[in-house]
Design an enzyme around this catalytic site. Structure first.
Site, PDB file in Angstrom:
ATOM      1  N   ASP A   1       0.798  -1.223   0.000  1.00  0.00           N
ATOM      2  CA  ASP A   1       0.000   0.000   0.000  1.00  0.00           C
ATOM      3  C   ASP A   1       0.837   1.282   0.000  1.00  0.00           C
ATOM      4  O   ASP A   1       0.594   2.176  -0.820  1.00  0.00           O
ATOM      5  CB  ASP A   1      -0.943  -0.029   1.208  1.00  0.00           C
ATOM      6  CG  ASP A   1      -2.013   1.039   1.132  1.00  0.00           C
ATOM      7  OD1 ASP A   1      -1.686   2.220   1.360  1.00  0.00           O
ATOM      8  OD2 ASP A   1      -3.169   0.697   0.855  1.00  0.00           O
TER       9      ASP A   1
ATOM     10  N   MET B   1      -5.241   2.163   0.011  1.00  0.00           N
ATOM     11  CA  MET B   1      -5.310   1.644  -1.347  1.00  0.00           C
ATOM     12  C   MET B   1      -5.685   0.173  -1.357  1.00  0.00           C
ATOM     13  O   MET B   1      -6.424  -0.278  -2.230  1.00  0.00           O
ATOM     14  CB  MET B   1      -3.993   1.859  -2.073  1.00  0.00           C
ATOM     15  CG  MET B   1      -3.569   3.292  -2.304  1.00  0.00           C
ATOM     16  SD  MET B   1      -4.814   4.579  -2.490  1.00  0.00           S
ATOM     17  CE  MET B   1      -6.059   3.888  -3.543  1.00  0.00           C
ATOM     18  N   ASP B   2      -5.175  -0.600  -0.412  1.00  0.00           N
ATOM     19  CA  ASP B   2      -5.579  -1.995  -0.304  1.00  0.00           C
ATOM     20  C   ASP B   2      -7.088  -2.101  -0.107  1.00  0.00           C
ATOM     21  O   ASP B   2      -7.772  -2.910  -0.754  1.00  0.00           O
ATOM     22  CB  ASP B   2      -4.884  -2.661   0.891  1.00  0.00           C
ATOM     23  CG  ASP B   2      -3.512  -3.209   0.543  1.00  0.00           C
ATOM     24  OD1 ASP B   2      -3.393  -3.858  -0.500  1.00  0.00           O
ATOM     25  OD2 ASP B   2      -2.571  -2.981   1.315  1.00  0.00           O
ATOM     26  N   LYS B   3      -7.612  -1.295   0.795  1.00  0.00           N
ATOM     27  CA  LYS B   3      -9.031  -1.384   1.134  1.00  0.00           C
ATOM     28  C   LYS B   3      -9.912  -0.895  -0.012  1.00  0.00           C
ATOM     29  O   LYS B   3     -10.948  -1.493  -0.316  1.00  0.00           O
ATOM     30  CB  LYS B   3      -9.307  -0.616   2.426  1.00  0.00           C
ATOM     31  CG  LYS B   3      -8.654  -1.272   3.645  1.00  0.00           C
ATOM     32  CD  LYS B   3      -9.013  -0.578   4.938  1.00  0.00           C
ATOM     33  CE  LYS B   3      -8.329   0.753   5.084  1.00  0.00           C
ATOM     34  NZ  LYS B   3      -8.585   1.381   6.398  1.00  0.00           N
TER      35      LYS B   3
END
Length: 395
Positions: free
Chosen positions: A138, A167-169
């Site tokens: 991320d 960004m991952d989420k």
């Protein structure tokens, strides 16, 4: 009506955050998500706060799933994987580009096995291009996408990372949305789908409506103005902090009335939204100076004054206090449960609430290979592996 995705089977080959959270969102909506883990388990099991060898973050990212532990590099497990995929509606993977092909689990091979399969490929930078093969986490994508430079702009300072895996989420929720759309399309066409999703593309698309607005219009005759987010303000008070934002002229006037900012209100440079934007620096400096008087004001008093004038305002809350907040209690956001390994947990429910669909709280995140035997029995392959992995947790 049960959860909207009841009856949908998902094979989750992913690890860490973006892929597993995609699967967890689908599980929350009723899907049967089978997490295929390597024998030592997803590395996320060892990340963050833990109890009895079980991490809180792993639970949130993998709740509602069943776990089967397999060595994907062992050719002997391929019939098991093929059996899973043949019965599945969705497959999720977030290996680096090229890895699934070497494992024999690429889209083309899986589509031949199951033509109606919805196949989601998550990567850091994308399937092609000069950065495609690089490892990506991320913070790396935040830097590459310009998010860290955008974060520092408001304070006029250097680059700054968002202090969470944003960004991952976002990639996970984008992936779940794309899967739901593909499942709907399949109902009409009967066709499977390959969805390519990168964290980098997600980051840029996410920023563009506001942070990227200044780069949207092209040409020379552009009147550049700050994005909407620039109107938000943090203010330090006697016993804490608060945030407020004035966008409309009515909100600006209300702020001035609430805090007795007569000089600011009377200044011709700040009478309208257009003039405040055109004189942004002067307005920012004047507002900062005017707010110095609020340092002796309590948070409660500040909120009362701005609420009375219908100026958008909130106190700055701490994460550990959220479960006692009256609004979040009214929204029934948090729920508690006892995990068989990790003990007592507090978690946030899925954000969307349905009128007709019933979202049953997802089961606790599984131990490594907890459901291996049951899943093999469902496939009629209980003897398929020479040595069946036994359920365990990390120490």
């Amino acid at each position: 009506m049960a959860g909207p995705l009841t009856g949908v089977t998902v094979v989750d080959l992913s690890a860490v955050v973006s892929g597993p959270l995609t699967g967890a969102v689908l599980a929350d909506l009723g899907a049967d998500v089978i997490k295929v883990e390597k024998l030592e388990g997803d590395i996320q099991r060892n990340v963050g706060s833990r109890r009895n060898g079980f991490s809180g973050s792993f639970h949130v990212l993998n709740r509602g799933k069943r776990s089967i532990a397999l060595d994907l590099k062992d050719p002997a497990v391929m019939p098991v994987l093929q059996g899973l995929v043949a019965r599945a509606d969705v497959l999720i993977q977030n290996f680096r580009p090229g890895v699934v092909q070497r494992l024999g689990l690429g889209f083309e091979a899986m589509q031949r096995l199951n033509p109606k399969l919805i196949y989601l490929s998550i990567s850091g930078f994308g399937p092609d291009g000069p950065e495609a093969g690089k490892r990506a986490y991320d913070p790396i994508i935040q830097a590459y996408s310009a998010m860290v430079s955008v974060q520092g702009l408001k304070r006029g300072e250097g680059p700054e990372q968002v202090n969470q895996l944003i960004m991952d989420k976002l990639t996970a929720h984008t992936g779940a949305q794309a899967i739901a759309a593909a499942l709907y399309a399949r109902e009409r066409t009967g066709l499977g789908e390959h969805i390519e999703l990168s964290m980098l593309d997600t980051a840029v698309a996410f920023m563009w409506p506001d942070a990227g607005a200044d780069a949207t219009l092209q040409g020379e005759d552009i009147e550049h103005r700050p994005p909407i987010s620039a109107a938000g303000q943090l203010v330090e008070l006697a016993d804490g902090w608060a945030a407020f934002m004035t966008l409309s002229d009515g909100e600006f006037t209300g702020l001035c009335r609430a805090l007795d900012l007569d000089a600011l209100r009377a200044d011709p440079m700040f009478q309208t939204l257009t003039s405040r934007q055109r004189n942004r620096q002067a307005y920012s400096d004047s507002l900062k100076e005017a707010l110095l008087k609020t340092k002796s004001m309590t948070v409660e008093a500040f909120l009362a004054k701005l609420d009375a004038e219908q100026v958008p305002v909130a106190s700055v809350k701490r994460l550990e206090d959220l479960h006692n907040d009256p609004q979040l209690i009214a929204n029934e956001v948090f729920r508690e449960r006892d995990h068989p390994v990790a003990g007592k947990l507090r978690e946030a429910r899925p954000a969307a609430r349905f009128l007709n669909a019933v979202l049953v709280p997802a089961s606790a995140a599984p131990s490594i290979g907890e459901h291996t035997e049951a899943i093999l029995r469902e496939l009629g392959m209980l003897e398929a592996l020479e040595a069946k992995p036994s359920p365990k947790t990390d120490d």
